[in-house]
Design an enzyme around this catalytic site. Sequence first.
Site, PDB file in Angstrom:
ATOM      1  N   TYR A 145      44.506  44.885  33.699  1.00  0.00           N
ATOM      2  CA  TYR A 145      44.697  43.228  33.862  1.00  0.00           C
ATOM      3  C   TYR A 145      42.581  42.988  33.808  1.00  0.00           C
ATOM      4  CZ  TYR A 145      44.319  38.917  36.624  1.00  0.00           C
ATOM      5  OH  TYR A 145      44.011  37.744  37.669  1.00  0.00           O
ATOM      6  N   ASP A 240      35.466  47.432  32.892  1.00  0.00           N
ATOM      7  CA  ASP A 240      35.921  46.554  33.876  1.00  0.00           C
ATOM      8  C   ASP A 240      35.906  47.697  35.048  1.00  0.00           C
ATOM      9  OD1 ASP A 240      36.778  44.754  36.122  1.00  0.00           O
ATOM     10  OD2 ASP A 240      38.335  43.810  34.679  1.00  0.00           O
ATOM     11  N   LYS A 272      35.829  42.828  43.746  1.00  0.00           N
ATOM     12  CA  LYS A 272      36.234  43.194  45.098  1.00  0.00           C
ATOM     13  C   LYS A 272      35.158  43.924  46.288  1.00  0.00           C
ATOM     14  CE  LYS A 272      40.538  43.407  42.925  1.00  0.00           C
ATOM     15  NZ  LYS A 272      40.844  42.729  41.700  1.00  0.00           N
TER      16      LYS A 272
HETATM   17  C1  LIG Z   1      40.570  41.803  40.164  1.00  0.00           C
HETATM   18  C2  LIG Z   1      40.065  41.949  38.855  1.00  0.00           C
HETATM   19  C3  LIG Z   1      39.591  41.324  37.651  1.00  0.00           C
HETATM   20  C4  LIG Z   1      39.581  39.986  38.682  1.00  0.00           C
HETATM   21  O1  LIG Z   1      38.888  39.938  39.784  1.00  0.00           O
HETATM   22  P1  LIG Z   1      39.419  38.034  40.542  1.00  0.00           P
HETATM   23  O2  LIG Z   1      38.118  38.175  41.782  1.00  0.00           O
HETATM   24  O3  LIG Z   1      40.764  38.371  41.035  1.00  0.00           O
HETATM   25  O4  LIG Z   1      38.777  37.738  39.624  1.00  0.00           O
HETATM   26  C5  LIG Z   1      39.355  41.758  36.945  1.00  0.00           C
HETATM   27  N1  LIG Z   1      39.606  42.705  36.389  1.00  0.00           N
HETATM   28  C6  LIG Z   1      40.329  44.318  37.701  1.00  0.00           C
HETATM   29  C7  LIG Z   1      39.949  45.501  37.054  1.00  0.00           C
HETATM   30  C8  LIG Z   1      41.210  43.357  38.382  1.00  0.00           C
HETATM   31  O5  LIG Z   1      40.691  44.433  38.772  1.00  0.00           O
END
Ligand SMILES: *Cc1c(COP(=O)(O)O)cnc(C)c1O
Length: 440
Positions: A145, A240, A272
Amino acid sequence: MPTDVPASAALFERAQAVTPGGVNSPVRAFNAVGGTPRFITSARGAWLTDADGRDYVDLIGSWGPMLLGHAHPEVQEAVQAAVARGTSYGTPTVPEVELAEEIVARTSVERVRFVSSGTEATMSAIRLARGFTGRDVVVKFAGCYHGHVDALLASAGSGLMTFALPGTPGVPASSTELTLVLPYNDRAAVEQVFAEHGERIACLVTEASPGNMGVVPPEPGFNAFLSEICRRHGALFVSDEVMTGFRVTRQGQWGLDGAVEGWAPDLVTFGKVMGGGFPAAAFGGRAEVMHHLAPEGPVYQAGTLSGNPIATTAGLTTLRLATDDVYAHLDRVATTIREAACAALTGAGVAHVAQSTGTMFSVFLTEGPVRDFDDASRTDTAAYAAFFHSMLDQGVYLPPSAYEAWFVSAAHDERAVQAVLDALPDAARAAAAAQQGSAA
Ligand SMILES: *Cc1c(COP(=O)(O)O)cnc(C)c1O
């Protein structure tokens, strides 16, 4: 449905009257586990308190950000001092420079640009990769994701070499027709698409260690392999680290592979933890690539609240407090809880496997190993729902979905950990009972 949390139930009803599903992010609605989502009214350290005055040990940590625990006194003090100086100026500020310096010092990136969410970070990284390479195809993995970016809300087409289909209504086919979706940890599949489409591929984007299908670590050397095959074909490797960054080690997942093996991604996304509980995220990478971004280069990207002084102050203070001691503590707590969960599930006769990367872990209610999304999809969601509700009733707040990592914090002390350990055996028995019920 009768409920022992009347205040949350009443709030949920009000919320549903004015907000789709009563929530501002779907997983919060408890659809995967049933029941009433708790409205949290305050949090401190490892604990959440809901509108009915019940306390829970928090194993979500706001889905990753709260590395130090809730309401950390030094973070709060820094944020309150920053608020007193005004909340947004739309100019360059001191804390954003300091946070950028901290991120550059800890990770592989040479330049970093701030945005407000992880979604924005991956969306912007892909635009930059396309602008830098002059190519259009993006490769991703099923089960990874990257936020709700149109081109990445894609599901695999009918074959490995076919372009992806929209993963949700509202995404036009034209947004995913340049996306290829592959099974995770599958080198042969990666080799095949690069052989077929190599000169059209702008970038391969992957979670540095997937945590959004439960924790499915890269097999040894897999990220190095991805980095190398991208380099060979003139594509960019986008790692990511929105979830893993400053969480699994002080350097993120890169601290476990690239930093040891001597390679670096071309672009990295963060979010995060680096926002310290505020909306802040970032993408960064090699100077040569980042140089293509406006105003230095031609690739446009902007944001009214990007680098917001309150958010960057919270993130900076959090990272400065995230010392080696903090990571050692997270490691001990994660190991203790993971092992106790496995012991309880074994005791109750529930098939399971715990998987981890650094201080991040999850427990799948299926036989392991879980190497990709197909494996993860075999997890017993009904048994997890029973496990989850037993934990919740006993005052432990797990993620309300079987496909999520469990997050611990520096504030998880002996009392909080003991509360989790005490709850696990009953929860494991509840999971076993749910399995017997469905088998009968
Ligand atoms: C949480 C997450 C996102 C998206 O971040 P948001 O701040 O919720 O838009 C993208 N990549 C990864 C790996 C994530 O865990």
